[in-house]
Enzyme design. Structure first.
Site, short mmCIF file in Angstrom:
data_model
loop_
_atom_site.label_atom_id
_atom_site.label_comp_id
_atom_site.label_asym_id
_atom_site.label_seq_id
_atom_site.Cartn_x
_atom_site.Cartn_y
_atom_site.Cartn_z
N GLY A 91 0.97 66.01 6.40
CA GLY A 91 1.76 66.12 5.17
C GLY A 91 1.49 67.40 4.41
CB SER A 218 1.21 62.53 6.89
OG SER A 218 -0.10 62.51 7.35
CG HIS A 220 -3.49 60.23 7.98
ND1 HIS A 220 -4.20 59.72 6.92
CD2 HIS A 220 -2.99 61.41 7.57
CE1 HIS A 220 -4.14 60.58 5.91
NE2 HIS A 220 -3.41 61.61 6.28
CB THR A 256 -1.64 74.92 22.17
OG1 THR A 256 -1.71 76.26 22.64
CG2 THR A 256 -1.58 73.96 23.34
CB CYS A 343 -7.27 64.82 -2.86
SG CYS A 343 -6.05 64.56 -1.62
N1 PLP Z 1 1.80 63.93 0.19
C1 PLP Z 1 1.46 62.70 -0.25
C2 PLP Z 1 2.39 61.96 -1.15
C3 PLP Z 1 0.25 62.12 0.13
O1 PLP Z 1 -0.07 60.90 -0.31
C4 PLP Z 1 -0.61 62.85 1.00
C5 PLP Z 1 -1.94 62.30 1.37
O2 PLP Z 1 -2.55 61.55 0.64
C6 PLP Z 1 -0.21 64.12 1.45
C7 PLP Z 1 1.00 64.62 1.02
C8 PLP Z 1 -1.06 64.92 2.38
O3 PLP Z 1 -0.93 64.42 3.69
P1 PLP Z 1 -2.01 64.76 4.83
O4 PLP Z 1 -3.21 63.94 4.54
O5 PLP Z 1 -1.35 64.39 6.11
O6 PLP Z 1 -2.25 66.23 4.76
#
Ligand code: PLP
Length: 394
Positions: A91, A218, A220, A256, A343
């Site tokens: 993401g 994303s 995961h 890659t 985060c």
């Molecule tokens: N955008 C949103 C709304 C998210 O919740 C997150 C991850 O918490 C991200 C972007 C970032 O994604 P990634 O962990 O795959 O970099």
């Protein structure tokens, strides 16, 4: 390492011992458990078919086909064309790519409009282009956590080149009126991006119905592996390459390919999309278990995010309580929740999201996020509610 290994051994502290297999994981907005089918689908690409898909020999044929199949599967899940799917590392990369790639794609690039409660992947990309003197306007959500079309109408101008609004907020769960916002953007000649990282694989998505030009996802977050994602780019929308190098990803994203990750992502997405309604119903009923228990407990609390939220994501404010302390007390009881976005969970400050919805300090500091996933069971929801009542009731 055994599943039964005690958490306390990992950190060599004297915290209460909780067996990993008994841990209740309710932080699915941070990341999700890898689906077994995705894991199975990944293994051959790590063990046997490790060839580089860009090579001309026959050993590269299988990986090349796997990439094409994964692209087609993902495209079908969101009603896109395979050529509109670009694999990325997740993401964060997809968001960076759109915000920067659009700004740098055009020397006469105009302004960006976004919201003040986006994920940092969008906000910090916007800050980066602002440093280079590309103007960015930030819209405030309503108190419930929604960006209204009229708010966009009040800031958008004919100078706006890109509007970026997340599909669902990762702390509140509020699902934005993307179709309507998209219409406003297009009426002003701007393109529209949505960060759908929390939504893909959880709510049915049709990019044609939505009308979006760019969409970030994303793996995961939908029971796929970490470190892989995709960006949907509507055919005909210009964007500068994200990484320069080889000719992978139609020449727009060199490097890659992570074949195992991409195959795992496509498998996980297909599995979730095939049972999207069942998963949604299950998550709504788990939510209700927690809400009903809290409602009858007499505890002072309220739920954030308004009427239209992601299945399973519950933002709860306990005014006067300390969200961090709640998180740690639940952790000791073997329950994993969050105070805000992953985060930010090391910080004690009020998150930018809760600030954006103007939650008062006492409620904001007492806010936690419970995010349930497809592997959670009703008895786990009961235990989460009981733990919250125990911790917040004293
Ligand atoms: N955008 C949103 C709304 C998210 O919740 C997150 C991850 O918490 C991200 C972007 C970032 O994604 P990634 O962990 O795959 O970099």
């Amino acid at each position: 390492m055994s599943q039964e290994r005690k958490i306390s051994q990992t950190f060599s502290t004297s915290i209460e011992v909780v067996s990993l297999s008994k841990y209740i994981y309710a932080d699915n907005a941070a990341t999700t458990k890898l689906d077994d089918k995705a894991l199975e689908a990944m293994l051959p690409w790590l063990r046997e078919y490790y060839g580089n898909a860009s090579q001309p020999y026959s050993f590269a044929r299988e990986p090349k086909k796997a990439l094409a199949d994964a692209r087609a599967t993902i495209a079908t899940c969101i009603n896109a064309e395979p050529e509109e799917i670009f694999f990325t590392s997740g993401g964060t990369e997809s968001d960076n790519w759109v915000i920067k790639g659009r700004a740098f794609s055009d020397s006469s690039y105009r302004a960006t409009v976004t919201s003040s409660f986006e994920h940092h992947a969008v906000l910090r990309s916007c800050a980066a282009i602002e440093q280079l003197r590309y103007p960015v306007a930030y819209m405030l959500p309503t108190n419930a956590g929604y960006i209204l079309p009229e708010t966009l109408r009040s800031v958008i101008t004919n100078q706006t080149g890109l509007v970026s609004v997340m599909y669902a907020n990762n702390e509140l769960g509020s699902i934005q009126p993307i179709r309507k916002l998209c219409d406003v953007a297009h009426a002003h000649g701007a393109l529209f991006h949505t960060d759908a990282v929390q939504v893909v694989g959880h709510v049915k998505i049709d990019v044609r119905d939505l009308g979006v030009d760019f969409l970030s996802a994303s793996a995961h977050k939908f029971n796929g592996p970490k470190g892989v994602g995709f960006l949907y780019v509507r055919k005909g929308c210009r964007i500068l390459p994200y990484a320069d190098g080889g000719a992978q990803e139609f020449g727009l994203r060199a490097g890659t390919e992570n074949i195992a990750g991409i195959v795992g992502m496509a498998t996980a997405l297909k599995v979730n999309c095939d049972q999207i309604k069942e998963n949604e119903d299950q998550l709504r009923s788990l939510e209700q278990i927690i809400i009903k228990r809290l409602d009858t407990s007499g505890i002072l609390y309220f739920r954030n995010g308004g009427e239209h939220t992601l299945p399973g994501l519950i933002s709860l404010s306990f005014p006067g309580k300390d969200g961090e302390a709640i998180l740690h007390r639940l952790d000791l009881m073997g329950i994993c929740i969050s105070t805000g976005s992953a985060c930010d969970s090391k910080k004690t400050e009020i998150s930018h999201v809760l600030r954006a919805i103007r939650l008062d300090n006492s409620a904001a500091l007492g806010t936690v996020r419970v995010s349930l996933g497809k592997y959670n069971m009703p008895e786990e929801a009961e235990k989460i509610a009981e733990a919250l009542i125990k911790v917040c009731g004293c």
